[in-house]
Design a protein around this motif. Structure first.
Motif, short mmCIF file in Angstrom:
data_model
loop_
_atom_site.label_atom_id
_atom_site.label_comp_id
_atom_site.label_asym_id
_atom_site.label_seq_id
_atom_site.Cartn_x
_atom_site.Cartn_y
_atom_site.Cartn_z
N PHE A 1 -16.67 20.56 -17.94
CA PHE A 1 -15.62 20.44 -17.63
C PHE A 1 -14.83 19.87 -18.68
CE2 PHE A 1 -17.32 21.45 -13.54
CZ PHE A 1 -16.58 22.84 -13.58
N GLY A 2 -13.89 19.74 -18.94
CA GLY A 2 -12.48 18.79 -19.92
C GLY A 2 -12.66 17.50 -19.10
N GLY A 3 -12.47 16.47 -19.49
CA GLY A 3 -11.88 15.19 -19.60
C GLY A 3 -13.01 14.78 -18.24
N ASN A 4 -13.95 14.96 -18.35
CA ASN A 4 -15.18 14.76 -17.50
C ASN A 4 -15.72 13.70 -17.91
OD1 ASN A 4 -17.77 14.04 -15.42
ND2 ASN A 4 -18.51 16.27 -16.21
N PRO A 5 -16.00 12.45 -17.07
CA PRO A 5 -16.64 11.63 -17.75
C PRO A 5 -18.13 11.33 -17.62
CG PRO A 5 -15.67 11.28 -15.00
CD PRO A 5 -15.55 12.07 -16.00
N LEU A 6 -18.44 12.28 -16.92
CA LEU A 6 -19.81 11.80 -17.05
C LEU A 6 -21.06 12.56 -17.96
CD1 LEU A 6 -20.39 14.06 -13.67
CD2 LEU A 6 -20.54 11.04 -13.73
N GLN B 1 -36.27 10.93 -16.79
CA GLN B 1 -36.13 11.75 -15.97
C GLN B 1 -34.54 11.82 -15.36
OE1 GLN B 1 -38.86 13.06 -12.58
NE2 GLN B 1 -37.97 14.51 -13.09
N GLN B 2 -34.32 10.58 -15.08
CA GLN B 2 -33.23 9.93 -14.47
C GLN B 2 -32.33 10.26 -15.14
OE1 GLN B 2 -32.67 5.86 -13.59
NE2 GLN B 2 -30.89 6.16 -11.85
N LEU B 3 -32.20 9.69 -16.65
CA LEU B 3 -31.49 10.38 -17.44
C LEU B 3 -30.73 11.76 -17.67
CD1 LEU B 3 -29.45 8.93 -19.51
CD2 LEU B 3 -31.17 8.99 -21.10
N ALA B 4 -31.50 11.94 -17.73
CA ALA B 4 -31.87 13.77 -17.89
C ALA B 4 -31.22 14.64 -16.60
CB ALA B 4 -32.92 14.26 -18.28
N ASP B 5 -31.66 13.68 -15.65
CA ASP B 5 -30.35 14.58 -14.11
C ASP B 5 -29.52 13.82 -14.39
OD1 ASP B 5 -32.60 16.95 -13.61
OD2 ASP B 5 -33.78 15.02 -12.17
N GLY B 6 -28.82 13.27 -15.06
CA GLY B 6 -27.86 13.08 -14.86
C GLY B 6 -27.62 11.13 -14.72
N GLY B 7 -28.17 10.54 -14.89
CA GLY B 7 -28.12 9.19 -15.06
C GLY B 7 -27.38 8.70 -13.69
N GLY B 8 -26.93 9.65 -12.64
CA GLY B 8 -26.49 8.89 -11.02
C GLY B 8 -25.30 9.61 -10.89
N GLY B 9 -24.52 9.71 -12.01
CA GLY B 9 -23.17 9.99 -11.93
C GLY B 9 -22.79 11.22 -11.69
N LYS B 10 -22.18 11.45 -10.92
CA LYS B 10 -21.40 13.02 -9.49
C LYS B 10 -20.23 13.56 -9.20
CE LYS B 10 -26.20 13.20 -7.20
NZ LYS B 10 -26.73 12.87 -6.29
N LEU B 11 -19.83 14.43 -9.73
CA LEU B 11 -18.28 14.42 -9.46
C LEU B 11 -18.60 15.26 -7.71
CD1 LEU B 11 -17.17 15.72 -12.20
CD2 LEU B 11 -17.01 14.14 -11.51
N VAL B 12 -17.83 14.61 -7.05
CA VAL B 12 -18.48 15.33 -5.76
C VAL B 12 -16.66 15.68 -4.51
CG1 VAL B 12 -19.14 14.35 -3.13
CG2 VAL B 12 -19.68 13.61 -5.08
N VAL B 13 -16.95 17.11 -4.10
CA VAL B 13 -15.42 17.38 -3.04
C VAL B 13 -15.85 17.77 -2.22
CG1 VAL B 13 -14.47 18.32 -5.56
CG2 VAL B 13 -15.66 19.74 -4.14
N THR B 14 -14.96 17.37 -1.14
CA THR B 14 -15.78 18.16 0.72
C THR B 14 -14.36 19.20 0.73
OG1 THR B 14 -15.52 15.18 0.86
CG2 THR B 14 -16.04 17.36 2.47
N ILE C 1 -11.64 15.16 -10.76
CA ILE C 1 -11.01 15.94 -12.25
C ILE C 1 -10.36 17.54 -11.71
CG2 ILE C 1 -12.32 17.32 -13.98
CD1 ILE C 1 -12.76 14.57 -14.30
N PRO C 2 -9.25 18.08 -11.80
CA PRO C 2 -8.76 19.34 -11.45
C PRO C 2 -9.66 20.54 -11.81
CG PRO C 2 -6.93 17.50 -12.31
CD PRO C 2 -8.33 17.10 -12.60
N ALA C 3 -9.74 20.52 -12.73
CA ALA C 3 -10.32 21.35 -13.18
C ALA C 3 -11.99 22.16 -12.24
CB ALA C 3 -10.97 21.93 -14.77
N TYR C 4 -12.66 20.58 -12.22
CA TYR C 4 -14.17 20.94 -11.35
C TYR C 4 -13.62 20.96 -9.86
CZ TYR C 4 -18.08 19.52 -8.50
OH TYR C 4 -18.93 19.38 -7.84
#
Length: 241
Positions: free
Chosen positions: A40-45, A106-119, A141-144
């Motif tokens: 997603f655009g604007g995604n800081p991850l 492996q941690q880095l390639a799996d996203g480095g621990g950063g996540k976007l979360v919605v409930t 992130i509205p698009a997500y």
């Protein structure tokens, strides 16, 4: 007070497995519905992971370990260090560095621990058809957020109805709460990189093997491809009311 009690009961149903396997089917349907999510655009991850990779790569070139001096965080690394202390075997230090390097990659390639979360809150009829879906909390992130919400109706529509008497399914319907976590990942199946140059593919193979992404049963190797990120969404059931 009644609302608090209902919340606690809803949590305990999930934690203690007091729900029907139908909810596993719901999770899998949602997961499939979230396939092929864009970065997603604007995604800081993505930027965060790229910055982290540049730093790790520099440390790896200097020390043979993307974490710099051998850290103490990895359980496998700690075990090797303890073995080294007992045996006095200096080559184990290099092995421990390699283990930790694989864990870091492996941690880095799996996203480095950063996540976007919605409930996500779902209201379904007793036959499983969707009545309403809404976001209780958003990711920033509205698009997500929109992607998650828009994917729900078609995912739920593909499910068969729950069986009669299913635990967690009431005559008035089904009420659940989910966390949907999204992250940028850089793992690809090696067979998908055939068009890449030989040098690039060799480096990707080496990193993927060191990061422990080899499937023994199929013989497939997942390799790290930092030039082609993917976005993965994973739903997790939190409460069944």
């Amino acid at each position: 007070m009644q609302g608090f009690i209902e919340d606690q009961q809803a949590i305990l149903r999930v934690e203690n497995g007091l729900i029907d396997p139908y909810f596993t089917h719901v999770r899998k349907a949602l997961e499939k519905g979230f396939d092929n999510a864009p970065v997603f655009g604007g995604n800081p991850l993505g930027k965060q992971a790229a910055t982290s990779w540049a730093s790790k790569a520099g440390q790896f070139g200097a020390s043979g370990n993307p974490g710099g001096p051998v850290p103490q965080a990895s359980t496998a690394s700690e075990q090797l260090k303890a073995l080294q202390g007992r045996a006095g075997d200096k080559p184990l230090n290099h092995l421990r560095s390699r283990v930790q390097a694989g864990a870091e990659l492996q941690q880095l390639a799996d996203g480095g621990g950063g996540k976007l979360v919605v409930t996500l809150e779902l209201l379904q009829n007793a036959d499983g058809t969707l009545r309403d879906a809404k976001l209780v909390s958003v990711s920033g992130i509205p698009a997500y957020d929109a992607f998650v919400l828009n994917a729900v109706p078609s995912a739920i529509a593909k499910l068969p109805p729950p069986r009669g008497g299913a635990r967690g399914v009431k005559p008035e319907g089904i009420h659940t709460l989910w966390a949907v976590e999204g992250r940028v990942v850089y793992f690809r199946k090696a067979k998908d990189l055939k068009a890449r140059g030989g040098l690039y593919l060799a480096a990707a193979f080496a990193a993927g093997v060191m990061a422990g992404r080899f499937e023994e049963t199929t013989g497939e190797v997942e390799v790290i491809d930092f030039t082609n990120p993917r976005f993965v969404c994973q739903p997790k059931l939190l409460r069944v009311y």
